[in-house]
Write an enzyme that holds these catalytic residues in place. Sequence first.
Site, PDB file in Angstrom:
ATOM      1  N   CYS A  99      -7.179   1.293  -1.096  1.00  0.00           N
ATOM      2  CA  CYS A  99      -6.954   0.521   0.124  1.00  0.00           C
ATOM      3  C   CYS A  99      -6.730  -0.927  -0.272  1.00  0.00           C
ATOM      4  O   CYS A  99      -7.609  -1.568  -0.856  1.00  0.00           O
ATOM      5  CB  CYS A  99      -8.145   0.634   1.079  1.00  0.00           C
ATOM      6  SG  CYS A  99      -7.974  -0.390   2.568  1.00  0.00           S
ATOM      7  N   CYS A 134     -12.267 -11.947  20.040  1.00  0.00           N
ATOM      8  CA  CYS A 134     -11.536 -10.939  19.258  1.00  0.00           C
ATOM      9  C   CYS A 134     -10.456 -10.276  20.103  1.00  0.00           C
ATOM     10  O   CYS A 134      -9.862  -9.282  19.687  1.00  0.00           O
ATOM     11  CB  CYS A 134     -12.497  -9.893  18.691  1.00  0.00           C
ATOM     12  SG  CYS A 134     -13.419  -8.986  19.939  1.00  0.00           S
ATOM     13  N   ASP A 182     -19.652 -15.105  21.917  1.00  0.00           N
ATOM     14  CA  ASP A 182     -18.957 -14.307  20.903  1.00  0.00           C
ATOM     15  C   ASP A 182     -18.950 -12.848  21.357  1.00  0.00           C
ATOM     16  O   ASP A 182     -19.575 -11.985  20.739  1.00  0.00           O
ATOM     17  CB  ASP A 182     -19.656 -14.452  19.546  1.00  0.00           C
ATOM     18  CG  ASP A 182     -18.921 -13.714  18.426  1.00  0.00           C
ATOM     19  OD1 ASP A 182     -17.734 -13.378  18.607  1.00  0.00           O
ATOM     20  OD2 ASP A 182     -19.545 -13.468  17.373  1.00  0.00           O
ATOM     21  N   CYS A 192       0.828  -1.204   0.000  1.00  0.00           N
ATOM     22  CA  CYS A 192       0.000   0.000   0.000  1.00  0.00           C
ATOM     23  C   CYS A 192       0.864   1.256   0.000  1.00  0.00           C
ATOM     24  O   CYS A 192       1.764   1.393   0.837  1.00  0.00           O
ATOM     25  CB  CYS A 192      -0.915   0.007   1.220  1.00  0.00           C
ATOM     26  SG  CYS A 192      -1.947   1.481   1.329  1.00  0.00           S
TER      27      CYS A 192
END
Length: 450
Positions: free
Chosen positions: A171, A406, A380, A83
């Site tokens: 992106c 996460c 979750d 990038c």
Amino acid sequence: MAQFFKAKPNSSKQLSAKLSLNVDQLDHLGAGIAQYQGKVVFIPGALPDETVTVQLTEQKKNYARAKLIKVDAQSPERVEPECPHYHTCGGCDLQHMSLSGQREHKEAALLDIMAKFAGTEGGALSPALTGEGWHYRRRARLATLFDKNTKHLSLGFRAASSSNVVPISQCQVLAKPLSDLIVPFAKLLNQLSAKASLGHLELIAADNGHFAVLRITKALNDKDLAKLSAFAEQHQIYICLQDNEGQFQGVGVELVLPVYQLLDENAQSDAVSLSFTPGNFVQVNSQINKAMVAQAMDWLAPAPDERILDLFCGMGNFSLPLAKMGADVIGVEGVAEMVSQARVNAKANNLDKLTFYHGDLSADLSLEPWMGKIDKLLLDPARAGAFESLQWLKKMKPRKVLYVSCNPASLARDSAVLLERGYRLQRLGLIDMFPQTHHIEAMALFELTK
């Protein structure tokens, strides 16, 4: 009593000096770690086994931070970032490391955190869930910044640890059709008379089309609406506006909701899909989310008529497939709007063995109508984890607990609770949801042994 003056080290000189350091490892946030004068030094952008020239930017009692000036001896894992905005944009932080190296680091970090805080050292990981390293994001929120002096509106991502907006032209981790819309959208927004009143722009690639959600702080006039409508038609994209009250309005057409497929159609089962309101949380990596849902079904092995509780269920990412496999599913979510959408999704998929509740999962759950004996539990949670919910394990007594995380730190903390309550860690695996970043997601399966 005589007092003697003791000169303090000149901290400004220490911070301005350039140092040559050897990097030993990465921390859990992807920064290189070196040693200097008995302190740990964190160096973003450096890799293990590299010799680097750095400049100290912060000195604390037990650690320091440094800016990478030059890599003098490179790691074989170092690659050229793809990038052009990598060194200024705050979106990615590991593009300078090979994809295989990133995954190896994430697996090692996951095992290390679990060993330190949950006492699960010595275990083997299940194969990682991996996918494409580039153009995997089907959703992104771009920030806007209006310059009152130049009257120009910048569109891009925020710089790392800053509120500054870095204008971008592409992106590399965003779905290619969405990445290709960044420059046209930036040009369009600068043509609007209300450009000083625009907020963020969210781009979504769904199974039923491409979507853009534009945040506005005041109503747009007819000319601006006409420009947006013409752009939507030209680029075959649904555009909707979100006002200060959070209400959505379609531009040029009736409001259409994005739809994602959770389970593909096969010989044994129809597809399971999920629609959502822009602004609500959904997993951004479609390929990995499908693999994650499939693995959750495999590990938890739902059987017909089993009572399965899905806490932090969102709009049904796991609840819908569980019900599709015949289980009696109870989904609980803290965001009322997502509970409503979960019910809509259950109806759209013709699933009737599903009950959804709205509730605060950090509060006293003893009197909740759904609280009681269950066969299996799926968690979750957000980054904060599920510590409070796990205090009610005695009332639920699930045989199996599947934890999708996460944040490995909260997973490790919550794993310790499960181990104390008689559960054993049976499986643990990395979910590489966000390649090119340090973010680690994981799935863990626990079974009751006592």
